[in-house]
Design a protein around this motif. Structure first.
Motif, PDB file in Angstrom:
ATOM      1  N   ASP A   1       1.130  -1.346  -0.102  1.00 30.66           N
ATOM      2  CA  ASP A   1       0.082  -0.225   0.483  1.00 30.66           C
ATOM      3  C   ASP A   1       0.831   1.439   0.155  1.00 30.66           C
ATOM      4  OD1 ASP A   1      -1.518   1.808   0.553  1.00 30.66           O
ATOM      5  OD2 ASP A   1      -2.557   0.495   2.374  1.00 30.66           O
TER       6      ASP A   1
ATOM      7  N   CYS B   1      -2.189   3.659  -3.039  1.00 32.22           N
ATOM      8  CA  CYS B   1      -2.472   2.924  -3.263  1.00 32.22           C
ATOM      9  C   CYS B   1      -1.685   1.850  -4.200  1.00 32.22           C
ATOM     10  CB  CYS B   1      -1.318   3.824  -4.844  1.00 32.22           C
ATOM     11  SG  CYS B   1      -1.442   3.404  -6.522  1.00 32.22           S
TER      12      CYS B   1
ATOM     13  N   ILE C   1       0.109  -1.917  -5.299  1.00 28.96           N
ATOM     14  CA  ILE C   1       0.899  -1.884  -6.008  1.00 28.96           C
ATOM     15  C   ILE C   1       1.478  -3.522  -5.300  1.00 28.96           C
ATOM     16  CG2 ILE C   1       3.539  -1.358  -6.150  1.00 28.96           C
ATOM     17  CD1 ILE C   1       3.468   1.204  -6.307  1.00 28.96           C
ATOM     18  N   THR C   2       1.690  -4.583  -6.463  1.00 27.84           N
ATOM     19  CA  THR C   2       1.993  -5.469  -6.796  1.00 27.84           C
ATOM     20  C   THR C   2       3.487  -5.774  -6.961  1.00 27.84           C
ATOM     21  OG1 THR C   2      -0.636  -6.838  -7.267  1.00 27.84           O
ATOM     22  CG2 THR C   2       1.950  -7.959  -7.246  1.00 27.84           C
ATOM     23  N   VAL C   3       4.179  -6.533  -5.860  1.00 29.61           N
ATOM     24  CA  VAL C   3       5.559  -7.127  -6.333  1.00 29.61           C
ATOM     25  C   VAL C   3       6.235  -8.219  -6.160  1.00 29.61           C
ATOM     26  CG1 VAL C   3       6.252  -4.973  -4.961  1.00 29.61           C
ATOM     27  CG2 VAL C   3       5.910  -6.744  -3.467  1.00 29.61           C
TER      28      VAL C   3
ATOM     29  N   ASP D   1      12.081  -3.157  -6.303  1.00 31.55           N
ATOM     30  CA  ASP D   1      10.734  -3.532  -5.975  1.00 31.55           C
ATOM     31  C   ASP D   1      11.135  -3.504  -4.656  1.00 31.55           C
ATOM     32  OD1 ASP D   1      11.480  -6.568  -7.623  1.00 31.55           O
ATOM     33  OD2 ASP D   1      10.667  -5.029  -8.147  1.00 31.55           O
TER      34      ASP D   1
END
Length: 414
Positions: free
Chosen positions: A178, A182, A184-186, A405
């Motif tokens: 988060d 927003c 975000i996929t890592v 990342d």
């Protein structure tokens, strides 16, 4: 005629029945020879080879030296005028701008460093996936050390029609961060790797690491400590600084990271001094990796000051004459242009003036000297500014993670 090494002959034998193959071999195991020999065996009228811009001339020289094909650096030539027994060579940045290639038929498609189509939404990837080759040859070293999330678009070219959603669900481990509200996929890891490789082997893929087939000389990593400059501390605290008539403002996490890297590197006079000392400490060939154009100018002037002959590989220039002719030369290599594919095993010492954020470029850069043909112990010298972001970057890269990342996890909350 090319004389293949035993492990290369074994790979060709394993994939003899396949007309779509992926040679995922560690850097330095000879993917160039394997790709061209497989292409030759397939005997299609035409071949289309897509590679990085810096590798075009290398591929041209390779085919002209070892084969009798009509080798064409493709630009705007009419497809109808190209004769059979031709190899068309084009770079990834240009290929999607040549829609006439969609008319090409009965050909073999070769993708050198096939990880360049990992993002299927980019125009180069969309275009390549629209081509209709009879045969496909994918060449890459990246998947030997992970990065399996980059393989989905390549699976399509091999003929495996698994959806991206299912591919990620079965083989990729992710988490959601988060960032300012927003999500975000890592990627944080992989699962069912043996099953993934077994499935890809059914579609003509071969995975091979250096240690599986060769015993290369030892590699020694050495950190060269560089004193931190007061400007770095000032910017870290205040996020703004005036230096060399420039105002650096770190008003976003990305600009802050950029300027922290530059203040630890090219704006740090202590690092220039350490690099000078390394130049003066040896009469051997040296390879220096860097990121920014400004770094190139600084290091090149330092080479001139210390009477070092210079070769360079970057987005604008490629000249290896000093490297080839002078045993005490310095070769300046920009990561994006030269971390992949270059054969630099005449040298056995690499200096990292600054570090990349990409683990792929980092791993590939180390293999420029540590590859087939190297007979000496290899040394990697990391110029790291004490107490700076460079140590965090190196820590991430050694874990085979892109530093981006971890950017929002560590930098935003620093």
């Amino acid at each position: 005629m090319i004389q293949l090494l035993p492990h290369q002959q074994s790979v060709l034998e394993q994939t003899k029945k396949f007309h779509r193959v992926a040679y995922y071999l560690d850097m330095g195991l000879g993917k160039t020879f394997l790709g061209s020999e497989k292409m030759d065996q397939l005997e299609t009228p035409y071949a289309l080879l897509v590679c990085q811009k810096s590798k075009v001339e290398d591929w041209v020289a390779h085919f002209r030296e070892h084969y009798d094909y009509n080798v064409i650096i493709f630009n705007n030539q009419p497809i109808s005028e190209i004769t059979e027994h031709s190899v068309l060579i084009i770079n990834y940045d240009l290929v999607w701008r040549r829609p006439e290639l969609l008319k090409l038929s009965h050909f073999t498609l070769i993708l050198d460093e096939s990880s360049c189509i990992k993002n299927e939404t980019r125009r180069r990837s969309k275009f390549i996936l629209k081509l209709h080759p009879d045969n496909v040859i994918l060449l890459s070293g990246t998947p030997t050390g992970g990065k399996y999330e980059e393989l989905w678009s390549q699976c399509k070219l091999l003929g495996w029609t698994i959806s991206k959603r299912l591919f990620w669900k079965q083989f990729i481990v992710t988490k959601i961060l988060d960032v300012g509200g927003c999500p975000i996929t890592v990627v944080i890891g992989y699962k069912n790797v043996d099953r993934l490789k077994a499935k890809l082997r059914q579609y003509g893929a071969v995975f091979m690491k250096t240690e599986d087939v060769l015993t290369l000389p030892e590699t020694i990593d050495q950190i060269v400590n560089v004193p931190i400059a007061k400007e770095y501390r000032q910017f870290k605290n205040e996020r703004i600084i005036e230096i060399n008539s420039k105002t650096l403002i770190g008003d976003t996490p990305l600009t802050r990271l950029l300027y922290l890297r530059q203040l630890a590197g090219m704006y740090n006079e202590n690092k220039i001094e350490r690099l000078t000392e390394l130049f003066q400490a040896t009469g051997d060939r040296l390879i220096v990796f860097y990121n920014f154009d400004l770094e190139y100018g600084i290091i090149k002037r330092l080479c001139e000051k210390t009477d070092k002959r210079v070769s360079m590989v970057n987005g604008k220039l490629k000249d290896l004459s000093a490297y080839e002719q002078c045993s005490d030369s310095v070769t300046l290599v920009q990561y994006q242009a030269g971390a992949m594919g270059l054969n630099l095993q005449l040298a056995n010492k690499v200096i990292y003036f600054s570090l990349p954020l990409s683990s792929e470029l980092f791993e590939q850069s180390k293999k420029r000297i540590h590859r087939i043909g190297q007979t000496k112990t290899c040394f990697n010298y990391y110029l790291l500014t004490n107490g700076s972001i460079e140590y965090k970057i190196l820590e991430a890269l050694k874990q085979r993670k892109d530093f981006t990342d971890r950017l929002f996890e560590e930098i935003c909350h620093d």
